[in-house]
Design a protein around this motif. Structure first.
Motif, PDB file in Angstrom:
ATOM      1  N   SER A  43      29.742  -1.684  -0.488  1.00  0.00           N
ATOM      2  CA  SER A  43      30.335  -0.655  -1.336  1.00  0.00           C
ATOM      3  C   SER A  43      31.207   0.268  -0.494  1.00  0.00           C
ATOM      4  O   SER A  43      30.865   0.607   0.633  1.00  0.00           O
ATOM      5  N   LYS A  44      32.341   0.673  -1.047  1.00  0.00           N
ATOM      6  CA  LYS A  44      33.249   1.584  -0.353  1.00  0.00           C
ATOM      7  C   LYS A  44      33.233   2.973  -0.988  1.00  0.00           C
ATOM      8  O   LYS A  44      34.095   3.798  -0.728  1.00  0.00           O
ATOM      9  N   ALA A  45      32.224   3.251  -1.805  1.00  0.00           N
ATOM     10  CA  ALA A  45      32.150   4.539  -2.508  1.00  0.00           C
ATOM     11  C   ALA A  45      31.911   5.679  -1.525  1.00  0.00           C
ATOM     12  O   ALA A  45      31.215   5.520  -0.522  1.00  0.00           O
ATOM     13  N   GLU A  46      32.491   6.847  -1.823  1.00  0.00           N
ATOM     14  CA  GLU A  46      32.263   8.038  -1.017  1.00  0.00           C
ATOM     15  C   GLU A  46      30.988   8.753  -1.436  1.00  0.00           C
ATOM     16  O   GLU A  46      30.360   9.435  -0.630  1.00  0.00           O
ATOM     17  N   LYS A  47      30.615   8.601  -2.694  1.00  0.00           N
ATOM     18  CA  LYS A  47      29.388   9.187  -3.217  1.00  0.00           C
ATOM     19  C   LYS A  47      28.747   8.190  -4.174  1.00  0.00           C
ATOM     20  O   LYS A  47      29.431   7.368  -4.790  1.00  0.00           O
ATOM     21  N   ALA A  48      27.427   8.274  -4.308  1.00  0.00           N
ATOM     22  CA  ALA A  48      26.698   7.419  -5.239  1.00  0.00           C
ATOM     23  C   ALA A  48      25.340   8.065  -5.504  1.00  0.00           C
ATOM     24  O   ALA A  48      24.890   8.926  -4.739  1.00  0.00           O
ATOM     25  N   PRO A  49      24.657   7.672  -6.574  1.00  0.00           N
ATOM     26  CA  PRO A  49      23.341   8.247  -6.874  1.00  0.00           C
ATOM     27  C   PRO A  49      22.298   7.885  -5.829  1.00  0.00           C
ATOM     28  O   PRO A  49      22.461   6.944  -5.053  1.00  0.00           O
ATOM     29  N   MET A  50      21.206   8.639  -5.837  1.00  0.00           N
ATOM     30  CA  MET A  50      20.012   8.302  -5.071  1.00  0.00           C
ATOM     31  C   MET A  50      19.002   7.662  -6.008  1.00  0.00           C
ATOM     32  O   MET A  50      18.989   7.950  -7.207  1.00  0.00           O
ATOM     33  N   THR A  51      18.154   6.809  -5.474  1.00  0.00           N
ATOM     34  CA  THR A  51      17.109   6.205  -6.292  1.00  0.00           C
ATOM     35  C   THR A  51      15.752   6.389  -5.632  1.00  0.00           C
ATOM     36  O   THR A  51      15.645   6.496  -4.406  1.00  0.00           O
ATOM     37  N   ARG A 103       0.837  -1.203   0.000  1.00  0.00           N
ATOM     38  CA  ARG A 103       0.000   0.000   0.000  1.00  0.00           C
ATOM     39  C   ARG A 103       0.876   1.259   0.000  1.00  0.00           C
ATOM     40  O   ARG A 103       1.517   1.588   0.984  1.00  0.00           O
ATOM     41  N   GLY A 104       0.905   1.936  -1.145  1.00  0.00           N
ATOM     42  CA  GLY A 104       1.666   3.186  -1.241  1.00  0.00           C
ATOM     43  C   GLY A 104       3.147   2.999  -1.029  1.00  0.00           C
ATOM     44  O   GLY A 104       3.803   3.853  -0.431  1.00  0.00           O
ATOM     45  N   ASN A 105       3.708   1.914  -1.545  1.00  0.00           N
ATOM     46  CA  ASN A 105       5.099   1.558  -1.276  1.00  0.00           C
ATOM     47  C   ASN A 105       6.042   2.150  -2.318  1.00  0.00           C
ATOM     48  O   ASN A 105       5.838   2.006  -3.514  1.00  0.00           O
ATOM     49  N   SER A 106       7.060   2.829  -1.841  1.00  0.00           N
ATOM     50  CA  SER A 106       8.198   3.262  -2.634  1.00  0.00           C
ATOM     51  C   SER A 106       9.373   3.353  -1.663  1.00  0.00           C
ATOM     52  O   SER A 106       9.345   2.719  -0.612  1.00  0.00           O
ATOM     53  N   GLY A 107      10.374   4.127  -1.996  1.00  0.00           N
ATOM     54  CA  GLY A 107      11.492   4.289  -1.074  1.00  0.00           C
ATOM     55  C   GLY A 107      12.560   5.170  -1.680  1.00  0.00           C
ATOM     56  O   GLY A 107      12.778   5.153  -2.900  1.00  0.00           O
ATOM     57  N   LEU A 108      13.191   5.962  -0.844  1.00  0.00           N
ATOM     58  CA  LEU A 108      14.356   6.748  -1.247  1.00  0.00           C
ATOM     59  C   LEU A 108      15.597   6.016  -0.782  1.00  0.00           C
ATOM     60  O   LEU A 108      15.793   5.825   0.419  1.00  0.00           O
ATOM     61  N   HIS A 109      16.414   5.587  -1.749  1.00  0.00           N
ATOM     62  CA  HIS A 109      17.670   4.920  -1.422  1.00  0.00           C
ATOM     63  C   HIS A 109      18.811   5.926  -1.511  1.00  0.00           C
ATOM     64  O   HIS A 109      19.140   6.397  -2.613  1.00  0.00           O
ATOM     65  N   LEU A 110      19.384   6.262  -0.384  1.00  0.00           N
ATOM     66  CA  LEU A 110      20.553   7.129  -0.345  1.00  0.00           C
ATOM     67  C   LEU A 110      21.768   6.305  -0.760  1.00  0.00           C
ATOM     68  O   LEU A 110      21.956   5.173  -0.296  1.00  0.00           O
ATOM     69  N   MET A 111      22.576   6.859  -1.667  1.00  0.00           N
ATOM     70  CA  MET A 111      23.733   6.159  -2.205  1.00  0.00           C
ATOM     71  C   MET A 111      23.358   4.774  -2.744  1.00  0.00           C
ATOM     72  O   MET A 111      24.157   3.853  -2.711  1.00  0.00           O
ATOM     73  N   GLU A 112      22.148   4.649  -3.256  1.00  0.00           N
ATOM     74  CA  GLU A 112      21.621   3.426  -3.870  1.00  0.00           C
ATOM     75  C   GLU A 112      21.485   2.255  -2.905  1.00  0.00           C
ATOM     76  O   GLU A 112      21.091   1.166  -3.317  1.00  0.00           O
ATOM     77  N   GLN A 113      21.773   2.468  -1.613  1.00  0.00           N
ATOM     78  CA  GLN A 113      21.867   1.340  -0.692  1.00  0.00           C
ATOM     79  C   GLN A 113      21.052   1.479   0.586  1.00  0.00           C
ATOM     80  O   GLN A 113      20.618   0.473   1.143  1.00  0.00           O
ATOM     81  N   TYR A 114      20.880   2.700   1.070  1.00  0.00           N
ATOM     82  CA  TYR A 114      20.332   2.922   2.403  1.00  0.00           C
ATOM     83  C   TYR A 114      18.934   3.518   2.260  1.00  0.00           C
ATOM     84  O   TYR A 114      18.778   4.696   1.939  1.00  0.00           O
ATOM     85  N   GLU A 115      17.915   2.700   2.498  1.00  0.00           N
ATOM     86  CA  GLU A 115      16.548   3.100   2.166  1.00  0.00           C
ATOM     87  C   GLU A 115      15.817   3.752   3.328  1.00  0.00           C
ATOM     88  O   GLU A 115      15.710   3.188   4.420  1.00  0.00           O
ATOM     89  N   VAL A 116      15.290   4.948   3.063  1.00  0.00           N
ATOM     90  CA  VAL A 116      14.275   5.550   3.912  1.00  0.00           C
ATOM     91  C   VAL A 116      12.937   5.140   3.295  1.00  0.00           C
ATOM     92  O   VAL A 116      12.603   5.553   2.185  1.00  0.00           O
ATOM     93  N   GLN A 117      12.185   4.321   4.010  1.00  0.00           N
ATOM     94  CA  GLN A 117      10.978   3.727   3.450  1.00  0.00           C
ATOM     95  C   GLN A 117       9.891   4.767   3.198  1.00  0.00           C
ATOM     96  O   GLN A 117       9.666   5.670   4.017  1.00  0.00           O
ATOM     97  N   ILE A 118       9.253   4.644   2.048  1.00  0.00           N
ATOM     98  CA  ILE A 118       8.055   5.416   1.719  1.00  0.00           C
ATOM     99  C   ILE A 118       6.907   4.427   1.667  1.00  0.00           C
ATOM    100  O   ILE A 118       6.961   3.436   0.922  1.00  0.00           O
TER     101      ILE A 118
END
Length: 250
Positions: free
Chosen positions: A213-221, A111-126
């Motif tokens: 991942s050892k990246a210092e920066k990565a995209p958000m999804t 129900r109304g599921n999405s999510g913001l993934h910081l650095m493609e890995q760390y999800e703040v649930q929507i």
């Protein structure tokens, strides 16, 4: 009683005045750079002058994979496919507004599921968590599978909601060993739901968290989860948290 209090006051004031004589201003010895000027938005939701606009109501050109998403009346709605920012981010401040469908269909994670993934890995649930039971570390503004929100600050379905997020990216040494984990603070509709919460690693559904991942920066999804969640007014500010130019005066 009144006379004693007056007398005590009369004794203390000269004493305090005397102790200040001969003292000098304390200084840290650190030479700080002058903080740059940033003009705030007209409201808390409006982007400040140094914000990077990820969606301002007209197009999703800042994202990859957004061909199927619908844009109408300044609103972008999920219509198939997870999208990813073209730019990578580390330490940052994120603002986004989301809306679950007014017509309630499904329950729990459906129900109304999405999510913001910081650095493609760390999800703040929507998620539509208004009168909707699910596992606590999977409801709205949770750090998915790691940390439930402090409170459920969800608004009813079909109502616009806000996330304001402060993210501190993980740090690694030259050998790839973790020096400092990631941390996140989340305000959901202006209510603190995560406060400097440590992130234990990637927020996968099917395995324990780890810092792969050892990246210092990565995209958000922004996640496609088969629910037509809508978004507007998405912006990000890059933060300089490690101000390494601090040094003692010679």
């Amino acid at each position: 009683m009144l006379r004693s209090r007056v007398l005590l006051s009369g004794l203390c004031v000269p004493l305090l005045a005397a102790t200040a004589v001969g003292f000098q201003e304390w200084k840290s010895g650190i030479k700080w750079e002058e903080p740059k000027v940033v003009t705030p938005g007209e409201t808390a939701a409006d982007p400040p002058s140094d914000a990077i606009i990820l969606f301002g109501g007209t197009d999703l050109s800042a994202w990859e994979g957004a061909d199927k998403w619908k844009i109408e009346h300044g609103v972008a709605t999920v219509n198939g496919g997870t999208i990813k920012t073209k730019q990578s981010f580390g330490d940052c401040q994120v603002h986004l507004e989301f809306r679950s469908p007014a017509e309630v269909k499904g329950s729990g994670q459906g129900r109304g599921n999405s999510g913001l993934h910081l650095m493609e890995q760390y999800e703040v649930q929507i998620l539509d968590s208004y009168d909707n039971t699910t596992y606590y570390d999977g409801q709205a503004s949770s750090i998915y599978k790691q940390s439930p929100p402090l409170v459920n600050a969800s608004r009813p379905p079909g109502t616009w909601q806000t996330y304001d997020i402060l993210f501190e990216a993980p740090k690694f040494d030259e050998h790839g060993a973790l020096v400092r984990p990631a941390y996140v603070t989340v305000l959901h509709n202006g209510v603190a739901t995560q406060v400097h919460q440590e992130i234990l690693g990637g927020t996968a559904w099917h395995k324990p968290p780890s810092y792969d991942s050892k990246a210092e920066k990565a995209p958000m999804t922004l996640q496609w989860h088969n629910n037509p969640v809508s978004f507007r007014n998405i912006w990000v500010r890059e933060l300089e948290l490690d101000r390494g130019e601090q040094y003692p005066d010679a």
